[in-house]
Design a protein around this motif. Structure first.
Motif, short mmCIF file in Angstrom:
data_model
loop_
_atom_site.label_atom_id
_atom_site.label_comp_id
_atom_site.label_asym_id
_atom_site.label_seq_id
_atom_site.Cartn_x
_atom_site.Cartn_y
_atom_site.Cartn_z
N UNK A 195 -6.19 -8.15 -3.43
CA UNK A 195 -5.84 -6.88 -2.80
C UNK A 195 -6.46 -6.87 -1.42
N UNK A 196 -5.73 -6.37 -0.44
CA UNK A 196 -6.29 -6.32 0.90
C UNK A 196 -5.82 -5.07 1.63
N UNK A 197 -6.64 -4.69 2.56
CA UNK A 197 -6.39 -3.56 3.43
C UNK A 197 -4.96 -3.59 3.97
N UNK A 198 -4.22 -2.50 3.78
CA UNK A 198 -2.82 -2.46 4.19
C UNK A 198 -2.60 -2.65 5.68
N UNK A 221 -4.45 -1.01 -12.27
CA UNK A 221 -4.30 0.45 -12.19
C UNK A 221 -5.20 1.01 -11.10
N UNK A 222 -6.43 0.55 -11.12
CA UNK A 222 -7.39 1.10 -10.18
C UNK A 222 -7.02 0.73 -8.74
N UNK A 223 -6.61 -0.51 -8.55
CA UNK A 223 -6.22 -0.94 -7.21
C UNK A 223 -5.04 -0.12 -6.69
N UNK A 224 -4.09 0.11 -7.59
CA UNK A 224 -2.91 0.89 -7.17
C UNK A 224 -3.30 2.30 -6.80
N UNK A 225 -4.23 2.85 -7.55
CA UNK A 225 -4.64 4.23 -7.32
C UNK A 225 -5.32 4.40 -5.96
N UNK A 226 -5.99 3.35 -5.52
CA UNK A 226 -6.69 3.47 -4.24
C UNK A 226 -5.71 3.70 -3.09
N UNK A 273 0.84 -1.19 0.00
CA UNK A 273 0.00 0.00 0.00
C UNK A 273 0.87 1.24 0.00
N UNK A 274 0.52 2.22 -0.82
CA UNK A 274 1.39 3.38 -0.97
C UNK A 274 0.98 4.53 -0.07
N UNK A 275 -0.29 4.60 0.26
CA UNK A 275 -0.76 5.76 1.00
C UNK A 275 -1.90 5.37 1.94
N UNK A 276 -1.51 5.00 3.16
CA UNK A 276 -2.52 4.50 4.09
C UNK A 276 -3.45 5.60 4.57
N UNK A 277 -3.10 6.85 4.29
CA UNK A 277 -3.98 7.93 4.74
C UNK A 277 -5.28 7.92 3.96
N UNK A 278 -5.28 7.23 2.81
CA UNK A 278 -6.50 7.17 2.02
C UNK A 278 -7.49 6.14 2.55
N UNK A 279 -7.07 5.42 3.57
CA UNK A 279 -7.94 4.38 4.11
C UNK A 279 -9.29 4.97 4.54
N UNK A 280 -10.39 4.43 4.05
CA UNK A 280 -11.69 4.99 4.40
C UNK A 280 -11.99 4.88 5.89
N UNK A 281 -12.76 5.84 6.38
CA UNK A 281 -13.16 5.90 7.78
C UNK A 281 -13.64 4.56 8.29
#
Lengths: 582, 317, 310
Positions: free
Chosen positions: A556-559, A319-324, A64-72
């Motif tokens: 794909x799974x939650x980081x 692509x989409x998974x990476x973008x998330x 995962x590249x950006x865990x700050x994007x993790x949804x609430x």
């Protein structure tokens, strides 16, 4: 073994047999958003570019590249992990459910005697070890000490014996091969009511049990080494010949796996809670949920309502998974293969040259790799690349070559006739194709029609609404070519058994039979490797199938999840006890 | 009236018998059966299983067995789900009913309001706009509307949940539970209403146009009645008349579930269950469900005939 | 656009109930239709659509529908005005080719079911008694039959009888109309029942007109407005239902395109987001065609409605 074959269906690859025709276009199991689109590539060598891209994309896991994007919503969960599953129905007793999705559920609730590692080789689970007699007929299992069921009652050899016995009941309607393929000594007598118990099963002590089979079978270890049912619970009301009472116990399973059932909400969720009696210790995460997802799963992944999803390895999906950004992405290849089976009872198709010509003349790369955005790779042998038996040595790759196909057709005596269609003895060369209705089949028909027209072969295609309709057409033998895919294969013999057991009607090659038997008569892996290599070379040359593709996926799974690993054969269940949220 | 009802009731029973036979035959004639799902089974095992499930018996015998059991209130076990058919209905049908009732209510409400206004202001901008909206909803497949709403309201704006009936893992009870369900219902109900409202609006509009031109409306206006009274008391009542026959037809739809909507929104309804049972040829469940809908259909048609008579006594039954 | 057509219909002048010579009635209607600009624009659009679909592909360099692995899923460009699909085929060309089948199927299946439904409904309402009972009870029975197994059985039969796949769809459509008439028949019947009780029918009976004249000259014209509404509304559904048939393997075979199966090919979130050129063109094509047909149908309705003759 069927249960295990089915276990992963929903979590990994799409259109495997049972599901090939399910409901509508999103026939793929829910967690798999198989989209068949191809890469947007402007260069003329689009194909190769696509391949290069995908190869690069799939080279290895991506963190995962950006865990700050993790949804609430995902952040709020502290002791619960949620995974999608197409449609569990509520029959959670192993061996007795009819749906592969229930198999997924029971694989969380039950451990087995023997399991497999990532290569498909047997490793201990509930059984600490096992011995196989010299003649390969008697298997002795040594259970671990202090095994317990989820209700706290002890698990002993009695329970194992009960499990094997109940599968021999004449009313048993599941798909376990213990009583059908394996021949346990005395099993038939029990089934027919001639014996009160099965002669071949011997309980040596509460932790040791042995079983004798009538014929050597390399699959016996895994077939016997399945889940164990509690005799005290499932055997309480058992009388020979009636198993209906088990249906009443489906909803309240007593297992021995990492989790126990908390609550089943039909059509919505299966909730699990950690099992404190699990032999490896209580799992790290208290709650686990299988969420029923029939359609797309993207929205649940994107909003964090689901922690894990599996997708076809297309460029778009990756692509989409990476973008998330908040997902760890791991590529994997399934253990099944797709194929086109010839009807070998038709005189024209008995000619090997014709079959080879039709293989050369089909642009499999466009159909299965390019149009699928690299979501699959070309197959040429009846085993998956992840299997220990896989080889490319001495295997003809049948690269698309219309000229070679034409030459072979000429050799076989098919000459060009009216309208550019080849003829022989006044008979036109038309191939009647049948397949189930899916996006993949649509693509196949579009491309194959064009490919075959170019070599003077007419393709007449028919599509059927669901798998059942297709298989009844298949049984009527009114076709030349049919498209199927195997279920998950564990032992290499699973992938070739259809060539020898009469399933591929009209195919009779003594060499294949001999090698198949030889492959099952030994349990030594290195020796088996050699045998299967030879076998694959023979089948590859013989071309009773056009092997098509191995499907590739990414999961794909939650980081936040640590310790997650997907076994190509057993899915999530093996690593599940180790999952934790950081 | 009572002899009419008695006669209709007898016909109803007869039709249901004929329907049950026909439906049983249809399902039996379908290519493939429950056993042929599994290609890996050997021929002997398949024969054994067909024996266990009774599929090897002649169709008529199977039909009479089914009928006999059904009369005793026993609709059997689902082959695939391993549960009594009635239990399964109970688990799924109310979820579908909830969606259907809500969306039917809104569909009729909107259709009446829009239909009346559009007819009254025929060819106005409102009428034109409504018409275009209706056709847009009708010519776009429901899955697109569904995907669009999910993308917009659930994924991008995060106002509404993306699907399901409850938030996964939720332990909500009482009012909180109701709120959660309402939140989750919002999008599917919007889509179902959009899909249904079009043709019904057109129908009301066209009836209304018919009625507005009738002499008694002219008379009412001539008497100097207020326009609103004319419109809603006199015109609407008469315009609704033909629509009343439609009420009965909604009955089976309330329990039938909707495959596509349930799939897109991941709603745990009976439509999904039916489709899955269909693909695996789960005969007891298929038979039970289809007959249930058949009974509702027959009752629905009878209901609409009676309603029609009640609404317009000139029409003899 | 509202004022023009409004002026046509709102100026009402009642004519005598007994019409003179038929041809002049139709000529009148045609004349009034021609003056309804909105309806005419709908009609012109339909003609344009038909022309484009049947003749358009002849001018396309991609008419052979060849797959092109080098140019898959390309966005719209000067070379491919509406982009290409997952096999590199030109979307615009396919859209026009698809229109041929979709329009034919949509209009044909609508006609069959409307004709069948209205005749049976009218006959039942007119004759009442035993005829009515038989027709309506058969309708009741048909309403209880699920469509899905019929589709499957038909699929198996058509395959067994070796009917070429390009004809299958039409046979299936015909069969579906045969089992699909009850809904419309009931609607028509209920309308007819109330017409039957109207004063002008009493007059017709008093005048001693024969059955055929009463039915076809006086009753059926009164339900034509309703039929037009039903028919034009059902066109969109019929176009889309073709894709449902394709889904059951009973529609057209790939690679032949239809609007329905083009739009269906993009029914997942990924294509929805990433390749809008795959679903917007067929969506717009269906939408505009449906609108045009309905506008034209509305005009036709106004013109043919006996209650608002000029």
């Amino acid at each position: 073994m069927k249960k295990i074959l089915m276990t992963l269906l929903s979590l990994t690859m799409a259109s495997s047999l049972l599901l090939a025709a399910c409901s509508n276009d999103s026939s793929a199991p829910a967690s798999d958003n198989g989209n068949q689109a191809a890469p947007a590539s402007s260069s003329d060598s689009g194909g190769t570019t696509a391949e290069a891209n995908t190869a690069e994309l799939l080279a290895g896991p991506v963190a995962a590249s950006d865990m700050s994007k993790l949804p609430e919503q995902a952040k709020k969960r502290t002791d619960t992990i949620i995974v999608g599953l197409t449609d569990p129905s509520g029959a959670f007793t192993p061996y007795f459910h009819q749906s592969g999705y229930d198999g997924n559920v029971s694989s969380v609730l039950y451990a087995s005697l023997v399991t497999v590692d990532d290569k498909g080789l047997p490793i201990p689970d509930l059984a600490e070890s096992w011995d196989i007699s010299e003649d390969g007929l008697t298997y002795t299992f040594h259970l671990r000490k202090d095994l317990k069921f989820s209700d706290g009652s002890p698990l002993t050899a009695e329970d194992v014996a009960f499990t094997w016995t109940i599968l021999h009941d004449k009313a048993y309607d599941g798909d376990s091969e213990v009583s059908t393929v394996l021949r346990i000594k005395g099993g038939q007598d029990y089934k027919e009511g001639k014996a009160k118990s099965i002669e071949g099963i011997t309980i040596i002590d509460p932790q040791t049990i042995s079983v004798t089979i009538e014929k050597v079978n390399a699959k016996a270890l895994l077939t016997l080494g399945g889940n164990v049912l509690s005799k005290a619970y499932y055997g309480k009301d058992y009388t020979f010949g009636s198993l209906d009472y088990i249906k009443k116990l489906h909803a309240t399973p007593v297992g021995n796996g990492p989790y126990k059932l908390d609550k089943f909400i039909p059509g919505q969720e299966v909730r699990f809670i950690a099992n404190e009696y699990y032999y490896k210790g209580k799992p790290k995460t208290e709650h686990f949920i299988y969420k029923t997802t029939e359609g797309d799963t993207w929205q649940f992944i994107e909003t964090g309502e689901q922690d894990y999803g599996s997708f076809t390895a297309t460029q778009d999906n990756i692509d989409k998974l990476k973008k998330l950004g908040f997902l760890n992405i791991v590529p994997s290849t399934g253990s099944s293969y797709g194929y086109l089976q010839f009807n070998l009872e038709h005189a024209t198709l008995k000619d090997k040259k014709l079959r080879q010509a039709l293989t050369y003349g089909l642009d499999r790369k466009t159909i299965y790799v390019d149009a699928n955005q690299g979501g699959a790779q070309i197959a040429n042998v009846p085993t998956a690349p992840i299997s220990w038996s896989y080889t490319e040595e001495g295997i003809n790759p049948y690269n698309y070559d219309p000229e070679k196909a034409k030459a072979l057709l000429d050799e076989a005596g098919w000459t060009e006739g009216a309208g550019g269609i080849r003829e022989k003895d006044g008979q036109k060369l038309t191939i009647h194709f049948i397949g189930s209705k899916s996006k993949g089949t649509d693509i196949f028909i579009a491309v194959a029609k064009e490919n075959y027209a170019a070599i003077g072969v007419q393709l007449e295609a028919e599509q059927f609404a669901d798998f059942n309709a297709l298989s009844s057409k298949f049984e009527s033998r009114d076709f030349d070519l049919v498209s199927f895919s195997t279920p998950m294969l564990i032992d290499p013999s699973d992938g070739v058994s259809s060539f020898v057991n009469g399933e591929v009607k009209g195919y009779d090659n003594p060499k294949v039979k001999e090698l198949y038997d030889k492959g099952l008569e030994t349990t030594d892996i290195e020796e088996r490797k050699k045998i299967y290599k030879e076998l694959y070379q023979v089948i590859n040359d013989d071309a009773p199938y056009i092997f098509t593709s191995y499907r590739k996926s990414v999961y794909a799974y939650n980081g936040r999840i640590e310790g997650l690993n997907v076994s190509p054969f057993r899915g999530l269940a093996t690593s599940l006890p180790d999952w934790s949220l950081k | 009236m009572s002899t009419y009802l008695l006669r209709r009731f007898l016909y109803m029973i007869l039709i249901l018998f004929a329907a049950s036979l026909l439906i049983f035959m249809l399902y039996a004639l379908m290519p493939g059966d429950f056993v042929s799902n599994n290609m890996k089974l050997t021929a002997e095992r398949k024969a054994e299983l067909r024996e266990i499930y009774g599929l090897s018996k002649p169709v008529m015998e199977r039909y009479f067995n089914w009928m006999n059991n059904a009369f005793h209130g026993n609709f059997g076990y689902s082959l695939a789900q391993q549960k009594p058919v009635l239990t399964l209905f109970n688990e799924y049908i109310w979820n579908s009913f909830l969606l259907a009732v809500t969306s039917t209510f809104f569909t009729w409400l909107l259709a009446v309001i829009i239909g009346v206004i559009a007819a009254y202001k025929q060819y106005s901008w409102f009428d034109t706009l409504v018409m275009i909206g209706i056709f847009a909803a009708m010519s776009i497949p429901s899955f697109f509307i569904g995907l669009f709403l999910i993308k917009m309201f659930a994924v991008d704006l995060k106002w509404l949940p993306p699907g399901g009936m409850l938030t996964t893992g939720s332990n909500a009870t009482g009012m909180e539970f109701v709120r959660e369900v309402v939140d989750h219902m919002m999008l599917p109900v919007i889509v179902m209403t959009l899909l249904g409202v079009g043709s019904l609006t057109r129908y009301f509009r066209s009836n209304m146009l018919d009625v507005i031109r009738q002499d008694y409306i002219r008379t009412a206006r001539a008497k100097g009645m207020r326009e609103r009274v004319v419109l809603y008391r006199h015109a609407l009542k008469n315009a609704m008349l033909p629509a009343i026959t439609l009420v009965g037809f909604e009955l089976p739809g309330l329990f039938g579930g909707s495959l596509i909507i349930e799939k897109i929104f991941n709603w745990p309804g009976i439509g999904q269950l039916y489709m899955q049972s269909f693909t695996v040829r789960d005969y007891p469940l298929l038979m039970g469900f289809t007959m249930f809908i058949a009974v509702l259909t027959v009752i629905g048609t009878l209901l609409s005939d009676i309603l029609y008579h009640a609404a317009d006594p000139r029409v003899r039954l | 656009m509202s004022s023009i057509s409004g002026s046509v219909t709102k100026t009402e002048a009642h004519q005598a109930a007994v019409t003179p010579i038929r041809s002049s009635l139709w000529r009148q209607a045609l004349h009034r239709l021609r003056k309804n600009k909105l309806a005419m624009s709908g009609f012109i659009f339909i003609v344009f659509m038909l022309l484009a679909c049947f003749a358009g592909p002849l001018f396309s360099p991609y008419a052979d529908n060849k797959i092109n692995p080098a140019n898959m899923n390309a966005a719209p460009s000067l070379k491919h005005w509406l982009g290409t699909d997952m096999l590199g085929r030109d979307v615009l060309t396919r859209l026009l080719q698809a229109g041929r089948i979709s329009l034919t199927v949509g209009i044909a299946s609508m006609c069959i079911s409307v004709i069948l439904g209205s005749i049976l409904g009218a006959v039942a309402a007119y004759y009442r008694g035993i005829v009515d009972q038989i027709i309506m009870r058969v309708a009741d029975l048909l309403l209880t039959i699920p469509g899905l197994p019929i589709l499957f059985i038909m699929g198996a039969l058509l395959s067994e009888w070796k009917i070429p796949s390009e004809y299958r769809m039409y046979i299936v459509m015909l069969m579906l109309s045969f089992i699909g008439w009850p809904g419309l028949a009931r609607l028509v019947r209920s309308q007819m029942l109330s017409i039957r009780e109207r004063e002008f029918m009493q007059a017709a009976i008093v005048l001693g007109l024969n059955d055929r004249r009463k039915l076809f000259n006086h009753m059926i014209p009164n339900i034509i407005p309703l039929l037009i509404v039903v028919a034009t509304l059902s066109i969109g559904g019929a176009i889309l239902s073709e894709s449902v048939l394709s889904f059951f393997g009973l529609g057209v075979m790939p690679p032949t395109p239809t609007w329905g199966n083009m739009i269906d090919a993009a029914n997942n979130l990924i294509d929805f987001e990433k390749h809008p050129w795959l679903w917007i063109p067929p969506g717009v094509a269906i939408f505009t065609t449906v609108i045009a047909i309905n506008i034209f149908g509305d005009g036709l309705r106004d013109v043919l409605d006996p209650k608002q003759k000029k």
